[in-house]
Design a protein around this motif. Structure first.
Motif, PDB file in Angstrom:
ATOM      1  N   UNK A  44       0.862  -1.186   0.000  1.00 51.43           N
ATOM      2  CA  UNK A  44       0.000   0.000   0.000  1.00 51.43           C
ATOM      3  C   UNK A  44       0.897   1.235   0.000  1.00 51.43           C
ATOM      4  N   UNK A  45       0.812   2.036  -1.054  1.00 48.69           N
ATOM      5  CA  UNK A  45       1.664   3.209  -1.197  1.00 48.69           C
ATOM      6  C   UNK A  45       0.839   4.452  -0.874  1.00 48.69           C
ATOM      7  N   UNK A  46       1.312   5.230   0.107  1.00 53.15           N
ATOM      8  CA  UNK A  46       0.585   6.432   0.532  1.00 53.15           C
ATOM      9  C   UNK A  46       1.587   7.531   0.880  1.00 53.15           C
ATOM     10  N   UNK A  47       1.455   8.669   0.217  1.00 53.73           N
ATOM     11  CA  UNK A  47       2.386   9.778   0.414  1.00 53.73           C
ATOM     12  C   UNK A  47       2.176  10.499   1.738  1.00 53.73           C
ATOM     13  N   UNK A  48       0.934  10.652   2.176  1.00 60.31           N
ATOM     14  CA  UNK A  48       0.624  11.386   3.403  1.00 60.31           C
ATOM     15  C   UNK A  48       1.050  10.572   4.618  1.00 60.31           C
ATOM     16  N   UNK A  49       1.929  11.126   5.432  1.00 60.83           N
ATOM     17  CA  UNK A  49       2.503  10.353   6.538  1.00 60.83           C
ATOM     18  C   UNK A  49       1.462   9.991   7.597  1.00 60.83           C
ATOM     19  N   UNK A  50       0.490  10.898   7.857  1.00 60.49           N
ATOM     20  CA  UNK A  50      -0.552  10.593   8.849  1.00 60.49           C
ATOM     21  C   UNK A  50      -1.431   9.450   8.356  1.00 60.49           C
ATOM     22  N   UNK A  51      -1.791   9.469   7.078  1.00 62.89           N
ATOM     23  CA  UNK A  51      -2.593   8.383   6.524  1.00 62.89           C
ATOM     24  C   UNK A  51      -1.812   7.077   6.512  1.00 62.89           C
ATOM     25  N   UNK A  52      -0.532   7.156   6.196  1.00 60.54           N
ATOM     26  CA  UNK A  52       0.292   5.941   6.189  1.00 60.54           C
ATOM     27  C   UNK A  52       0.363   5.318   7.577  1.00 60.54           C
ATOM     28  N   UNK A  82      -3.360  -4.455  -9.605  1.00 57.95           N
ATOM     29  CA  UNK A  82      -2.995  -3.087  -9.212  1.00 57.95           C
ATOM     30  C   UNK A  82      -4.253  -2.238  -9.114  1.00 57.95           C
ATOM     31  N   UNK A  83      -4.354  -1.477  -8.024  1.00 53.85           N
ATOM     32  CA  UNK A  83      -5.439  -0.507  -7.843  1.00 53.85           C
ATOM     33  C   UNK A  83      -4.874   0.898  -8.035  1.00 53.85           C
ATOM     34  N   UNK A  84      -5.494   1.669  -8.927  1.00 55.31           N
ATOM     35  CA  UNK A  84      -5.088   3.059  -9.163  1.00 55.31           C
ATOM     36  C   UNK A  84      -6.318   3.934  -8.940  1.00 55.31           C
ATOM     37  N   UNK A  85      -6.334   4.630  -7.835  1.00 61.67           N
ATOM     38  CA  UNK A  85      -7.481   5.463  -7.456  1.00 61.67           C
ATOM     39  C   UNK A  85      -6.947   6.768  -6.869  1.00 61.67           C
ATOM     40  N   UNK A  86      -6.368   7.629  -7.728  1.00 63.14           N
ATOM     41  CA  UNK A  86      -5.718   8.844  -7.230  1.00 63.14           C
ATOM     42  C   UNK A  86      -6.711   9.964  -6.959  1.00 63.14           C
ATOM     43  N   UNK A 121      -2.615  12.533 -12.215  1.00 58.70           N
ATOM     44  CA  UNK A 121      -1.817  11.432 -11.664  1.00 58.70           C
ATOM     45  C   UNK A 121      -2.111  10.077 -12.304  1.00 58.70           C
ATOM     46  N   UNK A 122      -3.319   9.889 -12.796  1.00 63.24           N
ATOM     47  CA  UNK A 122      -3.747   8.552 -13.219  1.00 63.24           C
ATOM     48  C   UNK A 122      -2.942   8.026 -14.409  1.00 63.24           C
ATOM     49  N   UNK A 123      -2.858   8.796 -15.492  1.00 62.57           N
ATOM     50  CA  UNK A 123      -2.185   8.317 -16.692  1.00 62.57           C
ATOM     51  C   UNK A 123      -0.683   8.146 -16.469  1.00 62.57           C
ATOM     52  N   UNK A 139       5.499   6.988   0.662  1.00 60.57           N
ATOM     53  CA  UNK A 139       6.278   7.589  -0.412  1.00 60.57           C
ATOM     54  C   UNK A 139       5.338   8.069  -1.509  1.00 60.57           C
ATOM     55  N   UNK A 140       5.781   9.047  -2.269  1.00 66.18           N
ATOM     56  CA  UNK A 140       5.026   9.475  -3.434  1.00 66.18           C
ATOM     57  C   UNK A 140       4.996   8.342  -4.460  1.00 66.18           C
ATOM     58  N   UNK A 141       3.813   8.018  -4.927  1.00 64.03           N
ATOM     59  CA  UNK A 141       3.650   6.844  -5.783  1.00 64.03           C
ATOM     60  C   UNK A 141       4.404   6.981  -7.104  1.00 64.03           C
ATOM     61  N   UNK A 142       4.293   8.129  -7.766  1.00 65.16           N
ATOM     62  CA  UNK A 142       4.959   8.298  -9.052  1.00 65.16           C
ATOM     63  C   UNK A 142       6.476   8.274  -8.907  1.00 65.16           C
ATOM     64  N   UNK A 143       6.972   8.792  -7.794  1.00 69.65           N
ATOM     65  CA  UNK A 143       8.400   8.709  -7.523  1.00 69.65           C
ATOM     66  C   UNK A 143       8.847   7.255  -7.371  1.00 69.65           C
ATOM     67  N   UNK A 144       8.068   6.471  -6.637  1.00 65.09           N
ATOM     68  CA  UNK A 144       8.382   5.057  -6.453  1.00 65.09           C
ATOM     69  C   UNK A 144       8.375   4.312  -7.786  1.00 65.09           C
ATOM     70  N   UNK A 145       7.335   4.534  -8.574  1.00 67.45           N
ATOM     71  CA  UNK A 145       7.153   3.764  -9.800  1.00 67.45           C
ATOM     72  C   UNK A 145       8.076   4.203 -10.929  1.00 67.45           C
ATOM     73  N   UNK A 146       8.712   5.369 -10.797  1.00 69.49           N
ATOM     74  CA  UNK A 146       9.628   5.833 -11.838  1.00 69.49           C
ATOM     75  C   UNK A 146      10.973   5.119 -11.782  1.00 69.49           C
ATOM     76  N   UNK A 147      11.201   4.362 -10.722  1.00 69.02           N
ATOM     77  CA  UNK A 147      12.431   3.570 -10.587  1.00 69.02           C
ATOM     78  C   UNK A 147      12.181   2.154 -11.121  1.00 69.02           C
ATOM     79  N   UNK A 148      13.256   1.432 -11.456  1.00 66.64           N
ATOM     80  CA  UNK A 148      13.072   0.046 -11.902  1.00 66.64           C
ATOM     81  C   UNK A 148      12.350  -0.778 -10.837  1.00 66.64           C
ATOM     82  N   UNK A 149      11.482  -1.668 -11.284  1.00 63.04           N
ATOM     83  CA  UNK A 149      10.657  -2.454 -10.368  1.00 63.04           C
ATOM     84  C   UNK A 149      11.497  -3.317  -9.439  1.00 63.04           C
ATOM     85  N   UNK A 150      11.075  -3.360  -8.190  1.00 62.79           N
ATOM     86  CA  UNK A 150      11.671  -4.261  -7.206  1.00 62.79           C
ATOM     87  C   UNK A 150      10.804  -5.494  -6.997  1.00 62.79           C
ATOM     88  N   UNK A 151       9.597  -5.474  -7.551  1.00 64.61           N
ATOM     89  CA  UNK A 151       8.659  -6.586  -7.448  1.00 64.61           C
ATOM     90  C   UNK A 151       7.648  -6.439  -8.572  1.00 64.61           C
TER      91      UNK A 151
END
Length: 207
Positions: free
Chosen positions: A96-104, A141-145, A151-153, A124-136
């Protein structure tokens, strides 16, 4: 966060973005599976719009034959409602990727309340995470920004370009209904779609 009138989401009400309110929790309900009927508190925050029970029930009817054993990525986790529903229905695990620290932090607390040991919260910011090579690689996948933030595309494109998806991965996309989807990755096949109020929700499969 300032006190304000309650903005608790009610099942079946058309999804709209909630105003920024801190410390005023709403609830999400697990519909089915091992945690069926459990209600979990959700902090209201800017842009947070938990998927309604009506939409969630339709989505998981679409996915009923694909949840068991799925490896799940929830890209803008927010309330965690989608990932937790999948875990309740015996997904193998979830990130579960969530940028807001309180929500996380709150997501971690809710997972602990469920004694869930096969989910990870990434603050972490989702787009920042996904812009790196995959670790898994993920099979669901759920995308509900947050709506109307562009952010979606980019999220869809990053998942495809950086190797985060299994060959036949399923991708759920929930957006404002007017969003043009001309830049969805080539090879993603639309399986299902529906409109509910101001939102459109769709299920794709990576071909």
């Amino acid at each position: 966060m300032k006190q304000a009138k309650s903005n608790v989401k009610r099942p079946g009400v058309n999804s709209k973005r909630l105003p920024a309110v801190s410390g005023a929790p709403g609830e999400v309900r697990v519909i089915s599976g091992k945690w069926r009927g459990r209600k979990l508190a959700v902090l209201n925050a800017e842009g947070l719009r938990p998927t309604t029970d009506r939409v969630k029930e339709t989505l998981f009817n679409w996915l009923m034959h694909d949840i068991n054993g799925a490896v799940v990525l929830d890209c803008f986790a927010g309330s965690g409602s989608l990932a937790i529903e999948a875990l309740s229905r015996y997904a193998a695990g979830a990130t579960l990727v969530e940028r807001d620290s309180a929500l996380a932090r709150h997501l971690k607390q809710n997972l602990q309340k469920l004694s869930c040991d096969n989910a990870t919260v990434v603050n972490q910011d989702c787009l920042s995470l996904l812009s790196a090579p995959a670790t898994q690689q993920y099979s669901l996948v759920f995308i509900d920004p947050p709506f109307r933030k562009g952010l979606a595309i980019p999220c869809c494109q990053a998942l495809q370009q950086h190797g985060w998806l299994t060959d036949n991965a399923l991708i759920y996309l929930e957006t404002e209904k007017e969003l043009a989807l001309t830049e969805i990755p080539a090879g993603w096949r639309l399986l299902k779609e529906n409109i509910a109020g101001q939102l459109a929700y769709r299920l794709y499969q990576r071909g």
